[in-house]
Design a protein around this motif. Sequence first.
Motif, PDB file in Angstrom:
ATOM      1  N   ASN A  69     -28.915 -37.634 -20.052  1.00  0.00           N
ATOM      2  CA  ASN A  69     -29.568 -36.610 -19.246  1.00  0.00           C
ATOM      3  C   ASN A  69     -28.661 -35.395 -19.149  1.00  0.00           C
ATOM      4  O   ASN A  69     -27.448 -35.490 -19.347  1.00  0.00           O
ATOM      5  CB  ASN A  69     -29.938 -37.144 -17.851  1.00  0.00           C
ATOM      6  N   PRO A  91     -34.047 -39.789 -14.798  1.00  0.00           N
ATOM      7  CA  PRO A  91     -35.180 -39.438 -13.934  1.00  0.00           C
ATOM      8  C   PRO A  91     -36.273 -38.722 -14.722  1.00  0.00           C
ATOM      9  O   PRO A  91     -35.996 -37.813 -15.497  1.00  0.00           O
ATOM     10  CB  PRO A  91     -34.535 -38.511 -12.893  1.00  0.00           C
ATOM     11  N   THR A  92     -37.499 -39.163 -14.519  1.00  0.00           N
ATOM     12  CA  THR A  92     -38.607 -38.625 -15.315  1.00  0.00           C
ATOM     13  C   THR A  92     -39.763 -38.136 -14.454  1.00  0.00           C
ATOM     14  O   THR A  92     -40.881 -38.054 -14.921  1.00  0.00           O
ATOM     15  CB  THR A  92     -39.142 -39.711 -16.270  1.00  0.00           C
ATOM     16  N   HIS A  93     -39.498 -37.823 -13.195  1.00  0.00           N
ATOM     17  CA  HIS A  93     -40.601 -37.398 -12.344  1.00  0.00           C
ATOM     18  C   HIS A  93     -40.167 -36.271 -11.407  1.00  0.00           C
ATOM     19  O   HIS A  93     -38.981 -36.073 -11.160  1.00  0.00           O
ATOM     20  CB  HIS A  93     -41.126 -38.573 -11.510  1.00  0.00           C
ATOM     21  N   THR A  94     -41.150 -35.531 -10.955  1.00  0.00           N
ATOM     22  CA  THR A  94     -40.942 -34.559  -9.896  1.00  0.00           C
ATOM     23  C   THR A  94     -41.833 -34.965  -8.725  1.00  0.00           C
ATOM     24  O   THR A  94     -42.859 -35.630  -8.909  1.00  0.00           O
ATOM     25  CB  THR A  94     -41.301 -33.132 -10.341  1.00  0.00           C
ATOM     26  N   SER A 160     -49.431 -37.425 -15.402  1.00  0.00           N
ATOM     27  CA  SER A 160     -48.430 -37.437 -16.461  1.00  0.00           C
ATOM     28  C   SER A 160     -49.123 -37.279 -17.815  1.00  0.00           C
ATOM     29  O   SER A 160     -50.202 -37.836 -18.029  1.00  0.00           O
ATOM     30  CB  SER A 160     -47.651 -38.755 -16.435  1.00  0.00           C
ATOM     31  N   PRO A 161     -48.504 -36.514 -18.733  1.00  0.00           N
ATOM     32  CA  PRO A 161     -47.290 -35.721 -18.539  1.00  0.00           C
ATOM     33  C   PRO A 161     -47.631 -34.348 -18.003  1.00  0.00           C
ATOM     34  O   PRO A 161     -48.729 -33.831 -18.231  1.00  0.00           O
ATOM     35  CB  PRO A 161     -46.729 -35.631 -19.951  1.00  0.00           C
ATOM     36  N   TYR A 166     -42.600 -34.680 -17.700  1.00  0.00           N
ATOM     37  CA  TYR A 166     -42.361 -35.523 -16.538  1.00  0.00           C
ATOM     38  C   TYR A 166     -43.664 -36.004 -15.926  1.00  0.00           C
ATOM     39  O   TYR A 166     -44.750 -35.504 -16.211  1.00  0.00           O
ATOM     40  CB  TYR A 166     -41.590 -34.748 -15.467  1.00  0.00           C
ATOM     41  N   THR A 167     -43.536 -37.006 -15.052  1.00  0.00           N
ATOM     42  CA  THR A 167     -44.638 -37.442 -14.205  1.00  0.00           C
ATOM     43  C   THR A 167     -44.539 -36.694 -12.877  1.00  0.00           C
ATOM     44  O   THR A 167     -43.472 -36.632 -12.277  1.00  0.00           O
ATOM     45  CB  THR A 167     -44.567 -38.953 -13.939  1.00  0.00           C
ATOM     46  N   ASP A 168     -45.627 -36.126 -12.442  1.00  0.00           N
ATOM     47  CA  ASP A 168     -45.652 -35.422 -11.159  1.00  0.00           C
ATOM     48  C   ASP A 168     -46.259 -36.339 -10.108  1.00  0.00           C
ATOM     49  O   ASP A 168     -47.319 -36.937 -10.319  1.00  0.00           O
ATOM     50  CB  ASP A 168     -46.477 -34.139 -11.260  1.00  0.00           C
TER      51      ASP A 168
END
Length: 246
Positions: A69, A91-94, A160-161, A166-168
């Motif tokens: 990252n 981390p893959t989300h907001t 997502s995406p 990212y996944t929101d």
Amino acid sequence: MLDHTLDSFDGITLELEKFRGTDDQLLTELCAVIALSRINLKRLIWVTLQGSLTRFISVFLDYGFIFHNCQGSTAVLVLKLQDSAYIPFSPTHTIGVGGFVLSEGELLCVKGHSASSNLKLPGGTVDRGEKIVDEVIREVYEETGITCKFSSVLGFATKSPVQFGYTDMYFVCELLALDRDISVKDTVEIKQAQWIDIDCYLNGDHSSPFNQQVVQMSLKKLGLAPVNQESYADPIAKQEIFWASA
């Protein structure tokens, strides 16, 4: 040999903050660390390169490290020493929050500056390291000037995406208004804030179908309230627990 620490997952983390050598010296010491780690059946080698240390990125890439990252001027790389080793994903989300504030039969709403903007719940994206409770209260205050008290999490949606793949995650939180005097603080993002009759909001054409449905689902619902849990306490990390009411 490079300074390093062991972790609880049979991996090691290189500590380069005190390293002052050349590329060749780094290469020699890195080879020694990798060889010793393989002998000791370690699974992963982690390294964080920040600021001037990023000049060594190519050295680590040449020896099989991959990017894990990146954040600002910091890059985290990892080397898998065993095929079965698991590398935790970055981390893959907001997280976004919206404040559902209903007072005297009126809903608190905001509208942005763009021509396509419609009336929606005040809110925004949770900053890194900030709690949902603190963020939603702050966002509502900045966008409307209304001071609120947190009540509960009413629900959430994911998509997502979205941006950067990212996944929101969007959390709708019920807040209790402590006053009703509107005064927009964030005039860059917000064109206007207002109280609007709840029936007018649900049946008018000044809000999107999604926002109307969110408000409809939020009415008269009992959400997840914040609770204290001593067993979850951490002296360093921030924690939040939301649980259903009895």
